[in-house]
Design a protein around this motif. Sequence first.
Motif, PDB file in Angstrom:
ATOM      1  N   PHE A  12     -21.087  15.472 -80.900  1.00  0.00           N
ATOM      2  CA  PHE A  12     -19.955  15.227 -80.005  1.00  0.00           C
ATOM      3  C   PHE A  12     -19.194  13.949 -80.354  1.00  0.00           C
ATOM      4  O   PHE A  12     -18.127  13.696 -79.797  1.00  0.00           O
ATOM      5  CB  PHE A  12     -20.432  15.151 -78.544  1.00  0.00           C
ATOM      6  CG  PHE A  12     -20.892  16.468 -78.005  1.00  0.00           C
ATOM      7  CD1 PHE A  12     -20.010  17.337 -77.392  1.00  0.00           C
ATOM      8  CD2 PHE A  12     -22.231  16.852 -78.132  1.00  0.00           C
ATOM      9  CE1 PHE A  12     -20.427  18.559 -76.903  1.00  0.00           C
ATOM     10  CE2 PHE A  12     -22.668  18.075 -77.640  1.00  0.00           C
ATOM     11  CZ  PHE A  12     -21.760  18.934 -77.030  1.00  0.00           C
ATOM     12  N   ARG A  13     -19.720  13.139 -81.273  1.00  0.00           N
ATOM     13  CA  ARG A  13     -19.053  11.889 -81.648  1.00  0.00           C
ATOM     14  C   ARG A  13     -17.684  12.166 -82.253  1.00  0.00           C
ATOM     15  O   ARG A  13     -17.463  13.183 -82.879  1.00  0.00           O
ATOM     16  CB  ARG A  13     -19.876  11.121 -82.680  1.00  0.00           C
ATOM     17  CG  ARG A  13     -21.024  10.372 -82.073  1.00  0.00           C
ATOM     18  CD  ARG A  13     -21.686   9.474 -83.084  1.00  0.00           C
ATOM     19  NE  ARG A  13     -20.856   8.301 -83.296  1.00  0.00           N
ATOM     20  CZ  ARG A  13     -20.812   7.646 -84.448  1.00  0.00           C
ATOM     21  NH1 ARG A  13     -21.517   8.026 -85.480  1.00  0.00           N
ATOM     22  NH2 ARG A  13     -20.048   6.582 -84.577  1.00  0.00           N
ATOM     23  N   GLY A  14     -16.792  11.234 -82.062  1.00  0.00           N
ATOM     24  CA  GLY A  14     -15.477  11.331 -82.681  1.00  0.00           C
ATOM     25  C   GLY A  14     -14.434  12.024 -81.830  1.00  0.00           C
ATOM     26  O   GLY A  14     -13.289  12.151 -82.239  1.00  0.00           O
ATOM     27  N   GLY A  15     -14.830  12.455 -80.655  1.00  0.00           N
ATOM     28  CA  GLY A  15     -13.875  13.104 -79.764  1.00  0.00           C
ATOM     29  C   GLY A  15     -12.979  12.087 -79.077  1.00  0.00           C
ATOM     30  O   GLY A  15     -13.151  10.880 -79.227  1.00  0.00           O
ATOM     31  N   PHE A  24     -20.369   9.524 -74.355  1.00  0.00           N
ATOM     32  CA  PHE A  24     -21.832   9.476 -74.231  1.00  0.00           C
ATOM     33  C   PHE A  24     -22.450   9.377 -75.625  1.00  0.00           C
ATOM     34  O   PHE A  24     -23.306   8.527 -75.883  1.00  0.00           O
ATOM     35  CB  PHE A  24     -22.335  10.735 -73.520  1.00  0.00           C
ATOM     36  CG  PHE A  24     -23.825  10.767 -73.304  1.00  0.00           C
ATOM     37  CD1 PHE A  24     -24.357  10.481 -72.060  1.00  0.00           C
ATOM     38  CD2 PHE A  24     -24.691  11.106 -74.335  1.00  0.00           C
ATOM     39  CE1 PHE A  24     -25.735  10.512 -71.860  1.00  0.00           C
ATOM     40  CE2 PHE A  24     -26.060  11.149 -74.146  1.00  0.00           C
ATOM     41  CZ  PHE A  24     -26.585  10.843 -72.898  1.00  0.00           C
ATOM     42  N   ALA A  25     -22.020  10.260 -76.519  1.00  0.00           N
ATOM     43  CA  ALA A  25     -22.576  10.293 -77.876  1.00  0.00           C
ATOM     44  C   ALA A  25     -22.320   8.988 -78.612  1.00  0.00           C
ATOM     45  O   ALA A  25     -23.194   8.491 -79.337  1.00  0.00           O
ATOM     46  CB  ALA A  25     -21.994  11.470 -78.656  1.00  0.00           C
ATOM     47  N   ALA A  27     -21.860   5.938 -77.270  1.00  0.00           N
ATOM     48  CA  ALA A  27     -22.725   4.904 -76.695  1.00  0.00           C
ATOM     49  C   ALA A  27     -24.173   5.107 -77.123  1.00  0.00           C
ATOM     50  O   ALA A  27     -24.883   4.139 -77.439  1.00  0.00           O
ATOM     51  CB  ALA A  27     -22.611   4.912 -75.170  1.00  0.00           C
ATOM     52  N   MET A  28     -24.615   6.349 -77.162  1.00  0.00           N
ATOM     53  CA  MET A  28     -25.978   6.664 -77.571  1.00  0.00           C
ATOM     54  C   MET A  28     -26.211   6.244 -79.030  1.00  0.00           C
ATOM     55  O   MET A  28     -27.245   5.683 -79.372  1.00  0.00           O
ATOM     56  CB  MET A  28     -26.220   8.173 -77.410  1.00  0.00           C
ATOM     57  CG  MET A  28     -27.599   8.631 -77.779  1.00  0.00           C
ATOM     58  SD  MET A  28     -27.690  10.431 -77.871  1.00  0.00           S
ATOM     59  CE  MET A  28     -26.656  10.740 -79.297  1.00  0.00           C
ATOM     60  N   PHE A  29     -25.240   6.491 -79.890  1.00  0.00           N
ATOM     61  CA  PHE A  29     -25.333   6.135 -81.305  1.00  0.00           C
ATOM     62  C   PHE A  29     -25.558   4.634 -81.493  1.00  0.00           C
ATOM     63  O   PHE A  29     -26.340   4.217 -82.352  1.00  0.00           O
ATOM     64  CB  PHE A  29     -24.064   6.580 -82.033  1.00  0.00           C
ATOM     65  CG  PHE A  29     -24.025   6.196 -83.478  1.00  0.00           C
ATOM     66  CD1 PHE A  29     -24.788   6.882 -84.405  1.00  0.00           C
ATOM     67  CD2 PHE A  29     -23.228   5.144 -83.914  1.00  0.00           C
ATOM     68  CE1 PHE A  29     -24.753   6.533 -85.753  1.00  0.00           C
ATOM     69  CE2 PHE A  29     -23.193   4.789 -85.245  1.00  0.00           C
ATOM     70  CZ  PHE A  29     -23.949   5.485 -86.170  1.00  0.00           C
ATOM     71  N   TYR A  30     -24.887   3.836 -80.692  1.00  0.00           N
ATOM     72  CA  TYR A  30     -25.000   2.382 -80.818  1.00  0.00           C
ATOM     73  C   TYR A  30     -26.172   1.787 -80.049  1.00  0.00           C
ATOM     74  O   TYR A  30     -26.451   0.596 -80.166  1.00  0.00           O
ATOM     75  CB  TYR A  30     -23.692   1.699 -80.399  1.00  0.00           C
ATOM     76  CG  TYR A  30     -22.611   1.916 -81.433  1.00  0.00           C
ATOM     77  CD1 TYR A  30     -22.677   1.265 -82.657  1.00  0.00           C
ATOM     78  CD2 TYR A  30     -21.566   2.802 -81.204  1.00  0.00           C
ATOM     79  CE1 TYR A  30     -21.705   1.481 -83.628  1.00  0.00           C
ATOM     80  CE2 TYR A  30     -20.591   3.019 -82.166  1.00  0.00           C
ATOM     81  CZ  TYR A  30     -20.671   2.354 -83.378  1.00  0.00           C
ATOM     82  OH  TYR A  30     -19.718   2.567 -84.339  1.00  0.00           O
ATOM     83  N   ILE A  60     -23.627  13.443 -67.250  1.00  0.00           N
ATOM     84  CA  ILE A  60     -23.210  13.934 -68.567  1.00  0.00           C
ATOM     85  C   ILE A  60     -24.444  14.336 -69.375  1.00  0.00           C
ATOM     86  O   ILE A  60     -24.427  15.352 -70.081  1.00  0.00           O
ATOM     87  CB  ILE A  60     -22.383  12.874 -69.323  1.00  0.00           C
ATOM     88  CG1 ILE A  60     -21.127  12.528 -68.527  1.00  0.00           C
ATOM     89  CG2 ILE A  60     -22.022  13.348 -70.721  1.00  0.00           C
ATOM     90  CD1 ILE A  60     -20.231  13.701 -68.196  1.00  0.00           C
ATOM     91  N   PHE A  61     -25.507  13.563 -69.287  1.00  0.00           N
ATOM     92  CA  PHE A  61     -26.744  13.934 -69.971  1.00  0.00           C
ATOM     93  C   PHE A  61     -27.215  15.316 -69.531  1.00  0.00           C
ATOM     94  O   PHE A  61     -27.572  16.154 -70.359  1.00  0.00           O
ATOM     95  CB  PHE A  61     -27.849  12.904 -69.729  1.00  0.00           C
ATOM     96  CG  PHE A  61     -29.203  13.387 -70.154  1.00  0.00           C
ATOM     97  CD1 PHE A  61     -29.496  13.590 -71.491  1.00  0.00           C
ATOM     98  CD2 PHE A  61     -30.172  13.674 -69.208  1.00  0.00           C
ATOM     99  CE1 PHE A  61     -30.748  14.070 -71.887  1.00  0.00           C
ATOM    100  CE2 PHE A  61     -31.424  14.141 -69.588  1.00  0.00           C
ATOM    101  CZ  PHE A  61     -31.705  14.336 -70.938  1.00  0.00           C
ATOM    102  N   ASP A  62     -27.204  15.572 -68.231  1.00  0.00           N
ATOM    103  CA  ASP A  62     -27.644  16.881 -67.726  1.00  0.00           C
ATOM    104  C   ASP A  62     -26.793  18.011 -68.304  1.00  0.00           C
ATOM    105  O   ASP A  62     -27.324  19.057 -68.702  1.00  0.00           O
ATOM    106  CB  ASP A  62     -27.592  16.918 -66.200  1.00  0.00           C
ATOM    107  CG  ASP A  62     -28.672  16.066 -65.546  1.00  0.00           C
ATOM    108  OD1 ASP A  62     -29.663  15.721 -66.226  1.00  0.00           O
ATOM    109  OD2 ASP A  62     -28.522  15.749 -64.356  1.00  0.00           O
TER     110      ASP A  62
END
Length: 76
Positions: A12-15, A24-25, A27-30, A60-62
């Motif tokens: 989902f990154r890059g959206g 979310f993706a 923030a999770m990556f970092y 969002i996680f759910d």
Amino acid sequence: MNHSFYKYALTFRGGPVSDKMAMFAEAMFYDLSFPKQSNDFEEISSYIEELAHSDMSATIFDEMWLLFETNVAFRQ
């Protein structure tokens, strides 16, 4: 499950900034402490609720978890 939730969520990154799953993706990556190898809902959910950045909301996680489970089930 062959792939971790982390690897799935990275897709989902890059959206756009308006896409909450993309944020979310990102923030999770970092987040260097994120449980990257885990596929355990409770472990990841607890981490998000207790330690994660505010862009990683439990709601969002759910939503992402449901997509992840559907994706994994489809592959099998």
